[in-house]
Design a protein around this motif. Structure first.
Motif, mmCIF file in Angstrom:
data_model
loop_
_atom_site.group_PDB
_atom_site.id
_atom_site.type_symbol
_atom_site.label_atom_id
_atom_site.label_comp_id
_atom_site.label_asym_id
_atom_site.label_seq_id
_atom_site.Cartn_x
_atom_site.Cartn_y
_atom_site.Cartn_z
ATOM 1 N N VAL A 1 3.760 10.201 -9.829
ATOM 2 C CA VAL A 1 2.314 10.344 -9.936
ATOM 3 C C VAL A 1 1.887 9.175 -10.825
ATOM 4 O O VAL A 1 2.570 8.892 -11.804
ATOM 5 C CB VAL A 1 2.019 11.700 -10.637
ATOM 6 C CG1 VAL A 1 0.707 11.689 -11.397
ATOM 7 C CG2 VAL A 1 2.091 12.869 -9.657
ATOM 8 N N VAL B 1 -1.155 10.761 -6.070
ATOM 9 C CA VAL B 1 -0.029 11.683 -5.914
ATOM 10 C C VAL B 1 0.684 11.362 -4.606
ATOM 11 O O VAL B 1 0.079 10.773 -3.701
ATOM 12 C CB VAL B 1 -0.499 13.160 -5.948
ATOM 13 C CG1 VAL B 1 -1.073 13.515 -7.316
ATOM 14 C CG2 VAL B 1 -1.522 13.446 -4.860
ATOM 15 N N SER C 1 -10.793 15.540 -12.443
ATOM 16 C CA SER C 1 -9.484 14.894 -12.336
ATOM 17 C C SER C 1 -9.070 14.958 -10.874
ATOM 18 O O SER C 1 -9.182 16.010 -10.244
ATOM 19 C CB SER C 1 -8.445 15.614 -13.201
ATOM 20 O OG SER C 1 -8.791 15.522 -14.566
ATOM 21 N N THR C 2 -8.592 13.822 -10.347
ATOM 22 C CA THR C 2 -8.305 13.777 -8.917
ATOM 23 C C THR C 2 -6.805 13.772 -8.612
ATOM 24 O O THR C 2 -5.971 13.422 -9.467
ATOM 25 C CB THR C 2 -8.920 12.525 -8.248
ATOM 26 O OG1 THR C 2 -8.223 11.371 -8.721
ATOM 27 C CG2 THR C 2 -10.396 12.408 -8.538
ATOM 28 N N TYR C 3 -6.484 14.146 -7.385
ATOM 29 C CA TYR C 3 -5.128 14.150 -6.832
ATOM 30 C C TYR C 3 -5.257 13.400 -5.511
ATOM 31 O O TYR C 3 -5.562 14.001 -4.484
ATOM 32 C CB TYR C 3 -4.661 15.590 -6.608
ATOM 33 C CG TYR C 3 -4.682 16.442 -7.868
ATOM 34 C CD1 TYR C 3 -5.875 16.903 -8.414
ATOM 35 C CD2 TYR C 3 -3.495 16.783 -8.507
ATOM 36 C CE1 TYR C 3 -5.892 17.665 -9.565
ATOM 37 C CE2 TYR C 3 -3.503 17.550 -9.678
ATOM 38 C CZ TYR C 3 -4.712 17.981 -10.193
ATOM 39 O OH TYR C 3 -4.736 18.734 -11.348
ATOM 40 N N SER D 1 -9.991 18.479 -9.244
ATOM 41 C CA SER D 1 -10.202 19.598 -10.164
ATOM 42 C C SER D 1 -11.489 19.293 -10.918
ATOM 43 O O SER D 1 -11.569 18.295 -11.644
ATOM 44 C CB SER D 1 -9.006 19.687 -11.112
ATOM 45 O OG SER D 1 -9.280 20.554 -12.188
ATOM 46 N N ILE E 1 1.286 12.075 -1.579
ATOM 47 C CA ILE E 1 0.956 12.789 -0.339
ATOM 48 C C ILE E 1 0.265 11.805 0.590
ATOM 49 O O ILE E 1 -0.360 10.846 0.137
ATOM 50 C CB ILE E 1 0.069 14.022 -0.584
ATOM 51 C CG1 ILE E 1 -1.310 13.608 -1.115
ATOM 52 C CG2 ILE E 1 0.721 15.000 -1.549
ATOM 53 C CD1 ILE E 1 -2.318 14.731 -1.019
ATOM 54 N N VAL F 1 -6.073 9.821 -10.105
ATOM 55 C CA VAL F 1 -4.611 9.795 -10.110
ATOM 56 C C VAL F 1 -4.094 9.809 -8.678
ATOM 57 O O VAL F 1 -4.593 10.548 -7.838
ATOM 58 C CB VAL F 1 -4.071 11.032 -10.882
ATOM 59 C CG1 VAL F 1 -2.557 11.072 -10.857
ATOM 60 C CG2 VAL F 1 -4.598 11.045 -12.320
#
Lengths: 333, 333
Positions: free
Chosen positions: B194, B235, B152-154, B244, B237, B233
Motif C-alpha cells: 500500500v 492499494v 481517506s482513499t483506497y 472512508s 487492486i 492511498v
C-alpha cells in the motif's frame, strides 16, 4: 535473573512471533514451555536453534511458570489464565478477554509503562491497530492534548491469524494459474479486493476492531474523554497495518513541531520524504518493531491550526502483538 | 438528433471505456472518429461490433466533429482542445488541464448539471476520486449543509492508467511463479503493498490527487468554504476506488436520515448490511456505474450529533471518468 516462560498458542501467527522476538531480544529464559491445543501437541517448534516439544495446554501446565504469554484467543485466555495466575505466573494476554476489565492493566510500554506494576496477575496487550496508533499519537498528546482522532485503517490479512495469509496466497496463486478463486474463512474474496474489517458490527454501527481502537485508547491514555472514530478496512497485503490519522489538538500545532516530537519519541521512525514520494509502506514495516510515521502535514480542513494529518504503518504481529507483549514481560523481570 | 463524436486517447484505459459506455447507452452517434498518438494510428478498435481505424490526432482532426471526448492527459488537452473548439466541437475533457479554469464548467451531472450549458467550448470532467465522493456527499449537503469532510482513499492501480493494471498483474504472476517482483512505472512495488498516491506532493504537504479532491469539490458544489482534508492511498487492486468519509454537518443528522436521503439519490446504491458484514467493495463496484455507499453510522467522536461516517466505492474508470463524461455529453445533445 532468568525466568520460566510459557507460550500459550505456540503454533499461531503471534505465538511463532513470540519465539522469534524472545530469541532476538535475548529474553532471560530459564525454561521455556510451549503450549497449544491437543491437536498441535506432539509437534515441535524451534527456539534459538533448539527444538521444543509442544505440549497440550491444561490447567496443570503452569507449575513453576513465572511468565505466561497468551495468544490463543479470548476463550482460551478466559479458561486458562486464572490457572496460570493461581500457579504463580504473571499472564501477558494478547486476547481481548481482559483488556477492558478493571484492575487489569492495558499497556503500551511507550505510553503507560507505570501501569504494568499495578497488575493482579494479568496484564493485557492491546489490539494491534490500537498499539500502532497509540505509539504515534501519545508523544503528541503529552505535548499538546489530543481532543479528537479520526482514523481509517489499511489492515493486513495476517491480522486475522496465520490462515488469513494462507487464504490470500491461495487466491493469488489461483489467479496466476487461471483457476477459480476460492474464498474460505474470510467473508469475502480478499485478493484484488478491499472490505470492511471482518469483525462483528455492534449496535453503534462500528465493528469490534473499531470499538477496540476507541475504548482501549481511552484506557491506555487514561483519558476517558478523548474522542475517536475509526473505520477499519482489510486490504490484500500479507503483513503490517497502516493507518490514515487525523488528529485534533487542544492548541495550534505545526507539522514541523509534530515531526520534531515524533523524531525523539520511542518506537517511531519518521519516513516522510515528499520529494521522492516516499512514506511509510507495509512492505517496509513488516518484520521489524518500529512504527513508521509520515505524510505529516497541517490539516487544511481547519483554519485554527489545531489539526494534523499523518500516515503510519507498523507490523501488527510484532509491535502490534508479540513485541509489545515481550516488552511488557521485560519490564516484569 | 445524432452527432459526430471524436474520442481522443482512444487506446487508453478511459478511451476504451468511452467506447463501451457510448455503445451501452446508445449514444446518438452519426460518425465516430477515434484519435490517438502517431504510435497508435493504424491500429483498430471495436465499437458496437464494428471495427474502426484509429487515426493520428492532429489539429485538423476535428472537422465536422460536434462532441470531442478527450482523455489523453493534460498536455494533449491543452494542445488540441482549442483546435477542436475552433472547429465547432464541444470538448468534454477528462484531464486536469482546464478543471480549475474560470469559465470552464466542472461537472458531476448528479450535482451541478446546470453548469453544463455555461460552457465556452470546453467542459471539464472532474478527478475520479472527487466524482465518487461528490455523488455520495452532495445529496446530504443539499439537505443539511456539509461544513467539513475528512476522507481517506483506497485507490485501484488502473487509476494510474492501463499500465498500472499491467504492472500489478505482472507482479502478482511473478510472485506466484517464485520470480523476482519487478517494479516499472509505479515508484514502489504495489503487489502486497500500500503506498501514498503516486502524484507529486505540493508545498502544502498534500499530493495532487488530494488537492484535486479539495479544490474541485469546492468548484462543483459552488461552495468555496467547504473544508476538506484528504489522504489518497494506492492499494493493490485492479479497479474501483473506495473512500472512508467522515462528514461534519451544519445541524445534527442521524444515520437513518442519511440512509434515507441516499436511498433516493441519483447514481447511488446503498449496500449496508451489518448483520452479514456486507458493505461496498471494489470487487462488486467494478464495471458498473453506481457509487455504492455503506458503513453509514453516527460519528461517535462527536457528541453534538453533527457527524456521520460512511464508506463508498465506485468504478473510477466508469463513473469516475468515462460514464461521467458521456452523461455530460448526453445533456449536450
Amino acid at each position: 535473573m532468568s525466568v520460566n516462560v510459557a507460550v500459550v498458542g505456540a503454533t499461531g501467527a503471534v505465538g511463532q512471533e513470540f519465539l522469534t522476538v524472545l530469541a532476538e531480544r535475548n529474553f532471560p529464559i530459564k525454561n521455556l514451555k510451549l503450549l497449544a491445543s491437543a491437536r498441535s501437541a506432539g509437534k515441535t517448534a524451534t527456539f534459538n536453534g533448539k527444538e521444543y516439544l509442544i505440549e497440550e495446554l491444561t490447567k496443570d501446565s503452569f507449575k513453576d511458570v513465572q511468565i505466561a504469554l497468551f495468544s490463543a484467543g479470548g476463550s482460551i485466555s478466559k479458561e486458562f489464565a486464572p490457572a496460570a495466575v493461581s500457579a504463580g505466573a504473571v499472564v501477558v494476554d494478547n486476547s481481548s478477554a481482559f483488556r477492558m476489565k478493571e484492575g487489569v492493566p492495558l499497556v503500551v510500554p511507550e505510553v503507560n509503562p507505570e501501569a504494568i506494576h499495578k497488575h493482579n496477575g494479568v496484564i493485557a496487550n492491546p489490539n494491534c491497530s490500537t498499539i500502532i496508533m497509540n505509539v504515534a499519537v501519545w508523544p503528541l498528546y503529552k505535548v499538546n492534548k489530543v481532543k479528537r482522532v479520526i482514523v481509517s485503517t489499511y489492515q493486513a490479512v495476517s491480522g486475522a491469524g496465520a490462515w488469513g495469509l494462507y487464504e490470500l496466497e491461495a487466491q493469488q496463486k489461483a489467479f496466476a494459474a487461471g483457476q477459480p478463486i476460492l474464498k474460505e474463512k474470510f467473508p469475502h474474496q480478499i485478493f484484488n479486493n478491499v472490505f470492511s474489517h471482518n469483525s462483528k458490527v455492534a449496535d453503534n454501527g462500528y465493528n469490534e476492531e473499531e470499538n477496540k481502537m476507541v475504548l482501549e485508547t481511552r484506557k491506555i491514555f487514561g483519558d476517558p474523554k478523548i474522542m475517536i472514530t475509526a473505520t477499519c478496512v482489510r486490504v490484500p497485503i500479507p503483513r503490517a497495518h497502516s493507518e490514515s490519522i487525523n488528529v485534533e489538538f487542544e492548541r495550534p500545532i505545526t507539522a514541523d513541531q509534530v515531526r520534531q516530537i515524533l523524531s525523539k519519541a520511542p518506537g517511531i521512525k519518521i519516513v516522510d520524504d515528499p520529494a521522492n514520494n516516499y512514506f511509510p509502506m507495509p512492505l517496509e514495516t513488516s518484520n521489524q518493531d518500529l512504527v513508521y510515521a509520515g505524510r505529516i502535514r497541517q490539516d487544511i480542513s481547519r483554519d485554527d491550526g489545531k489539526g494534523i494529518d499523518l500516515f503510519v504503518s507498523g507490523d501488527q504481529i510484532r509491535k502490534g502483538a508479540a513485541t509489545n507483549a515481550v516488552q511488557i514481560a521485560e519490564r516484569l523481570v
